[in-house]
Design a protein around this motif. Structure first.
Motif, PDB file in Angstrom:
ATOM      1  N   ALA A  24      15.862 -43.103   4.641  1.00 27.20           N
ATOM      2  CA  ALA A  24      14.592 -42.436   4.890  1.00 27.20           C
ATOM      3  C   ALA A  24      13.911 -42.989   6.132  1.00 27.20           C
ATOM      4  O   ALA A  24      14.035 -44.175   6.452  1.00 27.20           O
ATOM      5  N   SER A  25      13.198 -42.131   6.820  1.00 26.29           N
ATOM      6  CA  SER A  25      12.420 -42.567   7.976  1.00 26.29           C
ATOM      7  C   SER A  25      11.196 -41.671   8.136  1.00 26.29           C
ATOM      8  O   SER A  25      11.163 -40.552   7.630  1.00 26.29           O
ATOM      9  N   GLY A  26      10.182 -42.200   8.823  1.00 30.28           N
ATOM     10  CA  GLY A  26       8.996 -41.398   9.113  1.00 30.28           C
ATOM     11  C   GLY A  26       7.909 -41.444   8.061  1.00 30.28           C
ATOM     12  O   GLY A  26       6.900 -40.749   8.184  1.00 30.28           O
ATOM     13  N   TYR A  27       8.099 -42.254   7.008  1.00 29.80           N
ATOM     14  CA  TYR A  27       7.061 -42.372   5.975  1.00 29.80           C
ATOM     15  C   TYR A  27       7.267 -43.684   5.217  1.00 29.80           C
ATOM     16  O   TYR A  27       8.270 -44.377   5.422  1.00 29.80           O
ATOM     17  N   THR A  28       6.333 -44.005   4.342  1.00 27.97           N
ATOM     18  CA  THR A  28       6.416 -45.219   3.528  1.00 27.97           C
ATOM     19  C   THR A  28       7.403 -44.999   2.396  1.00 27.97           C
ATOM     20  O   THR A  28       7.101 -44.305   1.413  1.00 27.97           O
ATOM     21  N   PHE A  29       8.594 -45.573   2.538  1.00 23.79           N
ATOM     22  CA  PHE A  29       9.697 -45.329   1.603  1.00 23.79           C
ATOM     23  C   PHE A  29       9.308 -45.619   0.166  1.00 23.79           C
ATOM     24  O   PHE A  29       9.664 -44.857  -0.737  1.00 23.79           O
ATOM     25  N   THR A  30       8.566 -46.682  -0.066  1.00 24.08           N
ATOM     26  CA  THR A  30       8.238 -47.087  -1.434  1.00 24.08           C
ATOM     27  C   THR A  30       7.142 -46.243  -2.067  1.00 24.08           C
ATOM     28  O   THR A  30       6.828 -46.414  -3.246  1.00 24.08           O
ATOM     29  N   GLY A  31       6.576 -45.314  -1.323  1.00 26.50           N
ATOM     30  CA  GLY A  31       5.461 -44.542  -1.838  1.00 26.50           C
ATOM     31  C   GLY A  31       5.817 -43.228  -2.501  1.00 26.50           C
ATOM     32  O   GLY A  31       4.967 -42.589  -3.141  1.00 26.50           O
ATOM     33  N   TYR A  32       7.063 -42.813  -2.383  1.00 25.94           N
ATOM     34  CA  TYR A  32       7.441 -41.486  -2.871  1.00 25.94           C
ATOM     35  C   TYR A  32       8.745 -41.554  -3.653  1.00 25.94           C
ATOM     36  O   TYR A  32       9.736 -42.102  -3.178  1.00 25.94           O
ATOM     37  N   TYR A  33       8.761 -40.923  -4.846  1.00 21.70           N
ATOM     38  CA  TYR A  33       9.977 -40.840  -5.623  1.00 21.70           C
ATOM     39  C   TYR A  33      11.075 -40.130  -4.822  1.00 21.70           C
ATOM     40  O   TYR A  33      10.793 -39.267  -3.995  1.00 21.70           O
ATOM     41  N   MET A  34      12.322 -40.509  -5.110  1.00 22.39           N
ATOM     42  CA  MET A  34      13.466 -39.848  -4.503  1.00 22.39           C
ATOM     43  C   MET A  34      14.314 -39.209  -5.605  1.00 22.39           C
ATOM     44  O   MET A  34      14.647 -39.849  -6.602  1.00 22.39           O
ATOM     45  N   HIS A  35      14.639 -37.931  -5.389  1.00 22.60           N
ATOM     46  CA  HIS A  35      15.473 -37.205  -6.343  1.00 22.60           C
ATOM     47  C   HIS A  35      16.873 -37.025  -5.776  1.00 22.60           C
ATOM     48  O   HIS A  35      17.078 -37.042  -4.565  1.00 22.60           O
ATOM     49  N   TRP A  36      17.810 -36.811  -6.687  1.00 22.41           N
ATOM     50  CA  TRP A  36      19.175 -36.442  -6.307  1.00 22.41           C
ATOM     51  C   TRP A  36      19.521 -35.117  -6.983  1.00 22.41           C
ATOM     52  O   TRP A  36      19.277 -34.953  -8.182  1.00 22.41           O
TER      53      TRP A  36
END
Lengths: 123, 113
Positions: A24-36
């Protein structure tokens, strides 16, 4: 800009495991859930689960429980999805997608999506 | 079998209006979960088209609109253009299992005649 870049295509034999990365790039990685999400050839979208990059907490779709593991490395803003005991019907394009409803929130929409990683399972 | 039901295909001539339905139940759309729509052009990743039932992200033309009522939602495309030919998916959440968990419609292939 917010961007998700996934690892390259993989070819695996039945019974093996595969690990796909999503940087991820361009935002705070730890701030948003990631789905698969995965998509078999010619088929629709199938949700696999999510990971909270901040806590490492996960929630897997019932279908994949026991076979999927989602992890993250916050130092390099990368999420991972590992699927084990691969079968031929696991052949699909695997996408990561950021939860976009808000910082630390869930139950929303996905934006953006990674470019997809084709995993082919064949003997 | 998808939890959310969409027609497999719809078609329309350039300039026409088409709608794509997304039918759920009391455990997903009817439970109050929002519906979101994605457009998937051939060979590409899905792209967000409508979020929160009826909101367009910046850059999405106002020819695309969404609505939700009861246990169903709809995507409308007016002034159909050749570049709208794609697969469209609705997405929501469901709480019937140890959820909530994400659910998708089976997808609708739009053909521009």
């Amino acid at each position: 800009q917010v961007q998700l870049v996934q690892s390259g295509a993989e070819v695996k034999k039945p019974g093996a495991s595969v690990k796909v990365s999503c940087k991820a790039s361009g935002y705070t990685f730890t701030g948003y859930y990631m789905h698969w999400v995965r998509q078999a050839p010619g088929q629709g979208l199938e949700w696999m689960g999510w990971i909270n990059p901040n806590s490492g907490g996960t929630n897997y779709a019932q279908k994949f429980q026991g076979r999927v593991t989602m992890t993250r490395d916050t130092s390099i803003s990368t999420a991972y999805m590992e699927l084990s005991r691969l079968r031929s019907d696991d052949t699909a394009v695997y996408y990561c997608a950021r939860e976009a409803s808000g910082f630390g929130e869930l139950l929303g929409w996905f934006d953006p999506w990674g470019q997809g990683t084709l995993v082919t399972v064949s003997s | 079998q998808s939890v959310l039901t969409q027609p497999p295909s719809v078609s329309g001539a350039p300039g026409q209006r088409v709608t794509i339905s997304c039918t759920g139940s009391s455990s997903n759309i009817g439970a109050g979960y929002d519906v979101h729509w994605y457009q998937q052009l051939p060979g590409t990743a899905p792209k967000l088209l409508i979020y929160g039932n009826s909101n367009r992200p910046s850059g999405v033309p106002d020819r695309f609109s969404g609505s939700k009522s009861g246990t169903s939602a709809s995507l409308a495309i007016t002034g159909l253009q050749a570049e709208d030919e794609a697969d469209y998916y609705c997405q929501s959440y469901d709480s019937s299992l140890s959820g909530p968990y994400v659910v998708f419609g089976g997808g609708t292939k739009l053909t521009v005649l």
